[in-house]
Motif scaffolding. Structure first.
Motif, PDB file in Angstrom:
ATOM      1  N   ALA A 103       0.828  -1.212   0.000  1.00 17.31           N
ATOM      2  CA  ALA A 103       0.000   0.000   0.000  1.00 17.31           C
ATOM      3  C   ALA A 103       0.857   1.253   0.000  1.00 17.31           C
ATOM      4  O   ALA A 103       0.457   2.296  -0.555  1.00 17.31           O
ATOM      5  N   THR A 112       0.420   5.269  -1.208  1.00 14.08           N
ATOM      6  CA  THR A 112       0.342   6.351  -0.229  1.00 14.08           C
ATOM      7  C   THR A 112       0.960   5.907   1.084  1.00 14.08           C
ATOM      8  O   THR A 112       0.943   4.716   1.423  1.00 14.08           O
ATOM      9  N   LEU A 132      -4.619   5.868   5.525  1.00 15.05           N
ATOM     10  CA  LEU A 132      -4.194   5.659   4.136  1.00 15.05           C
ATOM     11  C   LEU A 132      -5.363   5.898   3.183  1.00 15.05           C
ATOM     12  O   LEU A 132      -5.201   6.500   2.114  1.00 15.05           O
ATOM     13  N   ILE A 133      -6.543   5.414   3.563  1.00 16.48           N
ATOM     14  CA  ILE A 133      -7.742   5.616   2.742  1.00 16.48           C
ATOM     15  C   ILE A 133      -8.017   7.102   2.539  1.00 16.48           C
ATOM     16  O   ILE A 133      -8.234   7.583   1.411  1.00 16.48           O
ATOM     17  N   SER A 149      -5.995   9.545   2.872  1.00 12.60           N
ATOM     18  CA  SER A 149      -4.896  10.223   2.190  1.00 12.60           C
ATOM     19  C   SER A 149      -5.114  10.251   0.680  1.00 12.60           C
ATOM     20  O   SER A 149      -4.794  11.243   0.026  1.00 12.60           O
ATOM     21  N   VAL A 150      -5.679   9.170   0.124  1.00 15.09           N
ATOM     22  CA  VAL A 150      -5.908   9.147  -1.325  1.00 15.09           C
ATOM     23  C   VAL A 150      -7.285   9.690  -1.689  1.00 15.09           C
ATOM     24  O   VAL A 150      -7.532  10.045  -2.843  1.00 15.09           O
ATOM     25  N   VAL A 177      -6.618   1.062  -0.211  1.00 15.16           N
ATOM     26  CA  VAL A 177      -6.261   2.312  -0.894  1.00 15.16           C
ATOM     27  C   VAL A 177      -6.645   2.256  -2.364  1.00 15.16           C
ATOM     28  O   VAL A 177      -7.014   3.286  -2.961  1.00 15.16           O
ATOM     29  N   ARG A 178      -6.576   1.082  -2.971  1.00 15.44           N
ATOM     30  CA  ARG A 178      -7.034   0.978  -4.360  1.00 15.44           C
ATOM     31  C   ARG A 178      -8.526   1.266  -4.453  1.00 15.44           C
ATOM     32  O   ARG A 178      -8.981   1.985  -5.348  1.00 15.44           O
ATOM     33  N   ALA A 195     -10.274   3.038  -2.342  1.00 12.49           N
ATOM     34  CA  ALA A 195     -10.522   4.441  -2.004  1.00 12.49           C
ATOM     35  C   ALA A 195     -10.266   5.353  -3.187  1.00 12.49           C
ATOM     36  O   ALA A 195     -10.988   6.339  -3.401  1.00 12.49           O
ATOM     37  N   ARG A 196      -9.255   5.046  -3.983  1.00 12.64           N
ATOM     38  CA  ARG A 196      -8.955   5.887  -5.150  1.00 12.64           C
ATOM     39  C   ARG A 196     -10.098   5.872  -6.158  1.00 12.64           C
ATOM     40  O   ARG A 196     -10.378   6.860  -6.828  1.00 12.64           O
TER      41      ARG A 196
END
Length: 543
Positions: free
Chosen positions: A211, A215, A484-485, A487-488, A535-536, A538-539
């Motif tokens: 991850a 980010t 992390l979520i 952040s993106v 994170v993927r 979330a983007r």
């Protein structure tokens, strides 16, 4: 028996009873009654020489003692104690009838009037009830902490309950204090990536290293509400924002060490939790979100205190995006199935519940702070824990270095997700020994923390520990993934982050998890969190 009610009018309350063998003593000043001055006993020392200290709240100078059978009674002793100038109050102690856990009251009352009441009407009601306004609460409309006259004693319960009967009062309960339980039990950071420890390959991680290619948490603030944090540690350099001591109402969250230092005595817990969440990773331990900022909030007060509510308000008002809480009601002994504490139901008081609601609805400019709570280490139902089971928070369980449930981890419908942590072998349960000591993370510098300076416990300098664990460690790990979520995708609401955490879980332990048709397991929630998946997702999340 005195009755308190954390809910609205008509909702069930709970009863407390007097324990004939417990006595509480509050000092007029300082951290406790001075039984000794240096090595010299004071005249008061003989009053409780034969009693055992069972709880202490040094931030307010309160101590609770248990008297031995057949000894002078509470009534006999409190007469002498109350006559002493060093003592502000001595008296009987209320306990939870089911567990015999002490529950202290402060003669303060939390009240919330209906939203349509005017401030003038609210103050008139307080005045007519003989209460003095202590604090106007800003996280809820028409909410106040008020004080009954000193010496009111248990009559404070009747005052609070009488006020709750009014049509213009929504909540009214005494400030009740219980013991607050911590949820504790580079190459070594197996929870972040596949690695080899002691010659053994460990592959039970939360996919954090991958991850980090996307980010590392920049632009997000993680608040850690816990005991003191060693903010001068190099792993926190340059990242601390809005530090707070919610208990002492200062801006210094450093450890205060009321009970000494070392593995069993100091304010060590908060430093390790903060390290798991967002340590820089420049010296020897990376957090899950190493570029996130850290808001350390020291909370040394008991469960249900005014300071507890203040901590959430402070976090929300000062820019926290994620709030990590590795504490809650006292757990039963995980290795004793018959421990009565397993069945104890501890609700979240209205004073704290409204502060949590404030953070989750008003924080982040209305998008809501993401709040995570440790499920608990009692091998018991988290659904009895009014904090971790709140629908406003994310309850985090612990899984081990083989991808199965840690033996102590609480279970239940409220468990939302799991994150890697330590484990303990227990032959009576058929539970094998873990393959690692625990979680490698930041420790207080030198000999003050969990690691006194030994490679068996971490590093030789004492800056890191290798055996942090419990749902205490799992929770800031999950909080790091929430960071992390955000952040993106900083525009996500609190609920959207919670839903993304659910969708980002790996279904571990398919034989033992008992996942339902909805994908939920009482042991793991929706599974072990996967940072890269989170994170993927979330983007690409739609707002």
């Amino acid at each position: 028996m005195p009755t308190a009610n954390y809910g609205a009018q008509g909702e069930p309350g709970f009863e407390l009873e007097v324990d004939p063998d417990l006595i509480v003593v509050r000092a007029r000043r300082g951290r406790g009654v001075p039984w000794r001055v240096g090595s010299v006993r004071t005249p008061l020392s003989g009053v409780l020489d034969d009693a055992a200290l069972v709880e202490a709240y040094p931030e307010v100078g309160v101590e609770v003692y248990r008297l031995p059978p057949g000894s002078p009674s509470v009534e006999e002793r409190k007469v002498r104690l109350n006559a002493a100038p060093e003592v502000r109050f001595a008296g009987r102690v209320l306990v939870d009838p089911g567990t015999e856990e002490p529950v202290l009251y402060t003669e303060n009352i939390f009240l919330k009037f209906v939203d349509t009441a005017t401030p003038e009407d609210c103050r008139t009601v307080l005045r007519e009830a003989g209460l003095q306004l202590r604090q106007e609460v800003v996280y809820a409309a028409n909410a106040y902490f008020a004080a009954a006259p000193e010496g009111t004693g248990q009559e404070v319960f009747a005052i609070a309950n009488a006020l709750l009967e009014r049509d213009d009062v929504e909540y009214s309960h005494p400030e009740l204090i219980r013991r607050r339980s911590r949820k504790t039990i580079f190459a070594e950071q197996w929870h972040l990536k596949p690695t080899v420890i002691g010659g053994v390959a460990i592959d039970a991680h939360a996919n954090i290293e991958a991850a980090h290619l996307i980010t590392r948490g920049a632009g997000v603030v993680v608040a850690v509400i816990d005991d003191g944090v060693d903010i001068d540690h190099p792993e926190f350099s340059g990242k601390v924002v809005a530090p707070r001591d919610a208990t002492l109402r200062t801006d210094d969250p450093r450890p205060k060490d009321f009970f000494g230092t070392g593995p069993d005595g100091g304010d060590n817990h908060g430093t390790a939790c903060a390290g798991v969440a967002c340590a820089n990773g420049i010296l020897g331990a990376s957090g899950v979100a190493p570029e996130a900022r850290l808001m350390p909030i020291r909370l040394a007060s008991g469960l249900g205190s005014q300071a507890e509510a203040h901590a959430f308000q402070w976090a929300a008002d000062n820019g926290a995006d994620v709030i990590s809480c590795s504490w809650g009601p006292v757990d039963g002994d995980w290795f004793r199935p018959g421990d009565p504490v397993h069945n104890q139901v501890v609700p979240m008081p209205a004073s704290t519940r409204l502060a949590v609601e404030y953070a989750t609805t008003k924080g982040r400019a209305g998008k809501g702070c993401v709040i995570l709570f440790a499920a608990g280490n009692g091998n018991e139902s988290v659904d009895n824990d009014g904090y971790a089971s709140s629908p406003m928070v994310v309850a985090v369980a612990a899984c081990n270095d083989t991808g199965k449930r840690s033996v102590y981890s609480d279970f239940g419908k409220a468990v939302w997700c799991a994150f890697p942590s330590n484990d303990i072998g227990h032959p009576p349960f058929g539970h094998p020994d873990p393959r690692t000591p625990g979680i490698w993370t930041v420790d207080r510098r030198g000999a003050d923390g969990y690691n006194p300076g030994s490679t068996d416990a971490g590093d030789l300098a004492g800056n890191f520990t290798n055996n942090f664990g419990g749902t205490s460690s799992a929770t800031p790990g999950a909080a790091g993934i929430a960071a992390l979520i955000l952040s993106v995708n900083p525009d996500l609401t609190r609920q959207q982050v919670k839903d993304l955490l659910k969708a980002s879980c790996d279904k571990i332990d398919p034989q033992g998890a008992a996942y339902g048709d909805d994908g939920h397991s009482d042991r793991y929630g929706f599974g072990r969190l996967n940072g890269l998946t989170a994170v993927r997702a979330a983007r690409g999340a739609r707002l």
